[in-house]
Scaffold this active site. Sequence first.
Site, PDB file in Angstrom:
ATOM      1  N   GLY A  59     -11.239   1.714  12.569  1.00 44.28           N
ATOM      2  CA  GLY A  59     -10.821   2.385  13.925  1.00 44.28           C
ATOM      3  C   GLY A  59     -12.096   2.733  15.020  1.00 44.28           C
ATOM      4  O   GLY A  59     -12.008   2.198  15.838  1.00 44.28           O
ATOM      5  N   ARG A  85     -11.468  15.937   7.748  1.00 45.27           N
ATOM      6  CA  ARG A  85     -12.197  16.519   6.776  1.00 45.27           C
ATOM      7  C   ARG A  85     -13.397  16.900   7.026  1.00 45.27           C
ATOM      8  O   ARG A  85     -14.296  16.315   8.008  1.00 45.27           O
ATOM      9  CB  ARG A  85     -12.322  15.254   5.479  1.00 45.27           C
ATOM     10  CG  ARG A  85     -10.948  14.860   5.001  1.00 45.27           C
ATOM     11  CD  ARG A  85     -11.290  13.940   3.908  1.00 45.27           C
ATOM     12  NE  ARG A  85     -10.221  13.210   3.400  1.00 45.27           N
ATOM     13  CZ  ARG A  85      -9.769  11.892   3.627  1.00 45.27           C
ATOM     14  NH1 ARG A  85     -10.944  11.050   3.869  1.00 45.27           N
ATOM     15  NH2 ARG A  85      -8.813  11.186   3.155  1.00 45.27           N
ATOM     16  N   ARG A 123      -2.508  -1.793  -3.562  1.00 45.50           N
ATOM     17  CA  ARG A 123      -3.927  -1.094  -3.421  1.00 45.50           C
ATOM     18  C   ARG A 123      -3.770   0.123  -4.359  1.00 45.50           C
ATOM     19  O   ARG A 123      -2.811   1.133  -4.226  1.00 45.50           O
ATOM     20  CB  ARG A 123      -3.919  -0.764  -1.968  1.00 45.50           C
ATOM     21  CG  ARG A 123      -5.257   0.375  -1.600  1.00 45.50           C
ATOM     22  CD  ARG A 123      -5.238   0.837  -0.178  1.00 45.50           C
ATOM     23  NE  ARG A 123      -6.463   1.234   0.139  1.00 45.50           N
ATOM     24  CZ  ARG A 123      -6.640   2.583   0.757  1.00 45.50           C
ATOM     25  NH1 ARG A 123      -5.472   2.804   1.446  1.00 45.50           N
ATOM     26  NH2 ARG A 123      -7.481   3.070   0.876  1.00 45.50           N
ATOM     27  N   GLY A 178     -10.719   8.321   8.158  1.00 43.74           N
ATOM     28  CA  GLY A 178     -11.551   8.810   7.205  1.00 43.74           C
ATOM     29  C   GLY A 178     -12.621   8.128   7.263  1.00 43.74           C
ATOM     30  O   GLY A 178     -12.567   6.929   7.936  1.00 43.74           O
ATOM     31  N   HIS A 237     -12.934   3.071   0.036  1.00 46.14           N
ATOM     32  CA  HIS A 237     -13.114   2.054   0.992  1.00 46.14           C
ATOM     33  C   HIS A 237     -13.770   0.988   0.320  1.00 46.14           C
ATOM     34  O   HIS A 237     -14.305   0.077   0.979  1.00 46.14           O
ATOM     35  CB  HIS A 237     -13.788   2.647   2.157  1.00 46.14           C
ATOM     36  CG  HIS A 237     -13.297   3.598   2.944  1.00 46.14           C
ATOM     37  ND1 HIS A 237     -13.934   4.819   3.556  1.00 46.14           N
ATOM     38  CD2 HIS A 237     -11.783   4.100   3.271  1.00 46.14           C
ATOM     39  CE1 HIS A 237     -13.022   5.767   4.126  1.00 46.14           C
ATOM     40  NE2 HIS A 237     -11.814   5.234   3.810  1.00 46.14           N
ATOM     41  N   GLY A 285     -15.520   2.312  14.066  1.00 41.30           N
ATOM     42  CA  GLY A 285     -16.548   1.519  14.274  1.00 41.30           C
ATOM     43  C   GLY A 285     -16.160   0.179  15.123  1.00 41.30           C
ATOM     44  O   GLY A 285     -17.120  -0.361  15.740  1.00 41.30           O
ATOM     45  N   GLU A 313      -8.354  -4.956   4.672  1.00 37.58           N
ATOM     46  CA  GLU A 313      -8.319  -4.775   3.393  1.00 37.58           C
ATOM     47  C   GLU A 313      -7.258  -5.346   2.938  1.00 37.58           C
ATOM     48  O   GLU A 313      -6.981  -5.824   1.653  1.00 37.58           O
ATOM     49  CB  GLU A 313      -8.091  -3.268   3.346  1.00 37.58           C
ATOM     50  CG  GLU A 313      -9.455  -2.604   3.383  1.00 37.58           C
ATOM     51  CD  GLU A 313      -9.261  -1.024   3.877  1.00 37.58           C
ATOM     52  OE1 GLU A 313      -8.590  -0.880   4.742  1.00 37.58           O
ATOM     53  OE2 GLU A 313      -9.773  -0.103   2.896  1.00 37.58           O
ATOM     54  N   ASN A 316       0.893  -1.317  -0.032  1.00 33.52           N
ATOM     55  CA  ASN A 316      -0.050  -0.113  -0.083  1.00 33.52           C
ATOM     56  C   ASN A 316       0.841   1.184   0.025  1.00 33.52           C
ATOM     57  O   ASN A 316       1.407   1.676   0.940  1.00 33.52           O
ATOM     58  CB  ASN A 316      -0.897  -0.085   1.366  1.00 33.52           C
ATOM     59  CG  ASN A 316      -1.791   1.171   1.482  1.00 33.52           C
ATOM     60  OD1 ASN A 316      -1.835   2.189   0.424  1.00 33.52           O
ATOM     61  ND2 ASN A 316      -2.781   0.944   2.256  1.00 33.52           N
ATOM     62  N   LYS A 362       3.338   0.585   3.155  1.00 30.77           N
ATOM     63  CA  LYS A 362       2.921  -0.356   4.122  1.00 30.77           C
ATOM     64  C   LYS A 362       3.124  -1.890   3.555  1.00 30.77           C
ATOM     65  O   LYS A 362       2.641  -1.704   2.147  1.00 30.77           O
ATOM     66  CB  LYS A 362       1.563  -0.270   4.518  1.00 30.77           C
ATOM     67  CG  LYS A 362       1.355   0.899   5.496  1.00 30.77           C
ATOM     68  CD  LYS A 362       0.121   0.785   6.124  1.00 30.77           C
ATOM     69  CE  LYS A 362      -0.352   2.295   6.573  1.00 30.77           C
ATOM     70  NZ  LYS A 362      -1.885   2.584   6.465  1.00 30.77           N
TER      71      LYS A 362
HETATM   72  P1  AMP Z   1      -8.573   4.130  11.221  1.00 35.78           P
HETATM   73  O1  AMP Z   1      -8.272   5.190  10.267  1.00 35.78           O
HETATM   74  O2  AMP Z   1      -9.453   2.922  10.808  1.00 35.78           O
HETATM   75  O3  AMP Z   1      -7.005   3.526  11.575  1.00 35.78           O
HETATM   76  O4  AMP Z   1      -9.086   4.417  12.518  1.00 35.78           O
HETATM   77  C1  AMP Z   1      -8.478   5.667  13.299  1.00 35.78           C
HETATM   78  C2  AMP Z   1      -9.575   6.120  14.219  1.00 35.78           C
HETATM   79  O5  AMP Z   1      -9.928   5.067  15.261  1.00 35.78           O
HETATM   80  C3  AMP Z   1      -8.978   7.462  15.215  1.00 35.78           C
HETATM   81  O6  AMP Z   1      -9.995   8.289  15.190  1.00 35.78           O
HETATM   82  C4  AMP Z   1      -9.076   6.585  16.503  1.00 35.78           C
HETATM   83  O7  AMP Z   1      -9.306   7.388  17.584  1.00 35.78           O
HETATM   84  C5  AMP Z   1     -10.320   5.608  16.468  1.00 35.78           C
HETATM   85  N1  AMP Z   1      -9.969   4.547  17.561  1.00 35.78           N
HETATM   86  C6  AMP Z   1      -8.898   3.655  17.690  1.00 35.78           C
HETATM   87  N2  AMP Z   1      -8.982   2.886  18.556  1.00 35.78           N
HETATM   88  C7  AMP Z   1     -10.137   3.273  19.456  1.00 35.78           C
HETATM   89  C8  AMP Z   1     -10.829   2.993  20.513  1.00 35.78           C
HETATM   90  N3  AMP Z   1     -10.374   2.238  21.430  1.00 35.78           N
HETATM   91  N4  AMP Z   1     -11.757   3.920  20.843  1.00 35.78           N
HETATM   92  C9  AMP Z   1     -12.317   4.956  20.092  1.00 35.78           C
HETATM   93  N5  AMP Z   1     -11.750   5.276  18.771  1.00 35.78           N
HETATM   94  C10 AMP Z   1     -10.549   4.345  18.517  1.00 35.78           C
END
Ligand code: AMP
Length: 402
Positions: free
Chosen positions: A331, A241, A91, A212, A180, A333, A385, A7, A14
């Site tokens: 993250g 954003r 990717r 995102g 996504h 969700g 992914e 990626n 990555k």
């Molecule tokens: P991603 O871009 O999928 O890596 O997600 C990053 C987002 O996930 C960031 O806003 C983080 O704060 C959120 N995140 C990761 N771990 C947690 C957690 N335990 N509780 C709340 N938000 C989280």
Amino acid sequence: MKVLVINSGSSSLKYQLYDMTNESVLAKGLVERIGMDSSILTHKPTGGETITEVSEILEHNTAIRKVLDKLVHKEQGVLKSVTEIEAVGHRVVHGGEYFKESMIVDRVAKEKIRELIDLAPLHNPAAMMGINATEANMPGVAQVVVVDTAFHQTMPEKAYLYAIPRVLYNKYKVRRYGAHGTSHQYVSRIAAEFLKKPIKDLKIITCHIGNGGSLTAILNGISVDTSMGMTPLEGLMMGTRSGDLDPAIVPYVMNKEDLTVNEVNSMLNKHSGLLAISGISSDMREITDGRAAGDPNCTLAFDMYEYRLRKYIGAYAAAMNGVDVIVFTAGIGENSIIVREAVCENLTYLGVELDKSLNAIRNDDPRRISSSNSKVEVLVIPTNEELVIARDTYRLISGTQA
Ligand code: AMP
């Protein structure tokens, strides 16, 4: 078959090395700050220690060479020879209207990715650098591109066209492409498997919410609408954003503040969202911590985030005339118990009933968080992914059905 998943970002790369006989990850890592003086390579062989190295890595070519060196390193490596890697999957962020599925990299595919640089000026050049660097370091290796927009190519015209002069679509292909896609497709398939129902019978809303974020309406297995637009700026409020806003704000603010196109782009992509409203962070963990401590700006940022997300769920339930399954992933969700609870609390009109104790469980498996009385199944499904890229690469290269 060993498959390397890459990626490439403009200053990062990555990677994950898969053994497709059992879909296990042999090693993974990341090269950061490519093109800057102190680049950082972090390499983690599965079951081994993480190694971090700082050196000068000026381009992707050198980054891939260093990664391959690590993969065959006597102590830190997991391979005897680079030739054990039979295929590389990349990717690609933007596939325009050309890429409707993953494809083997050939002259035409490379030409198309280059042509689409106009639509993804930050991302597609990085993917090309990754493909060229792979060719240079692993001559003759089979390569596949897995494209983030491909899953959304099934959207009907009424969902992907903007209500602006048609000439802009005809001349410049201005339309909704989404993003996504790999994640939305993956978690929707896992959701159907988890529920033991044919995906063709389901109305699914997938919420990929990380730094995102995008939502997708998946009707009978195909994407019929998604919240990101021609670029990833449209839709939900995100970490940095803005998401949806009145487009007339752009010329108004440019005029008032004497901003250039680049400056206004940067404002909307990098200095808006949770960061702008909270005034402290783009990270949901810090927002929820600030809210718990009574910070009014964090409370507002959280409320706006949840409200906008919930409005999109309502919109997609309307788009499909109902919803059977809501999936949370990425993250926020996968991890934010509080965000999921706040969203679901206000979806009772759809028949959503959250089971708070199930929602509070933390693990890495697909799981149900709705109660047995809920009319809508609410699931948390960790996205993967890289695995999809590895599977598609394996399937296309070996000619087998993964
Ligand atoms: P991603 O871009 O999928 O890596 O997600 C990053 C987002 O996930 C960031 O806003 C983080 O704060 C959120 N995140 C990761 N771990 C947690 C957690 N335990 N509780 C709340 N938000 C989280």
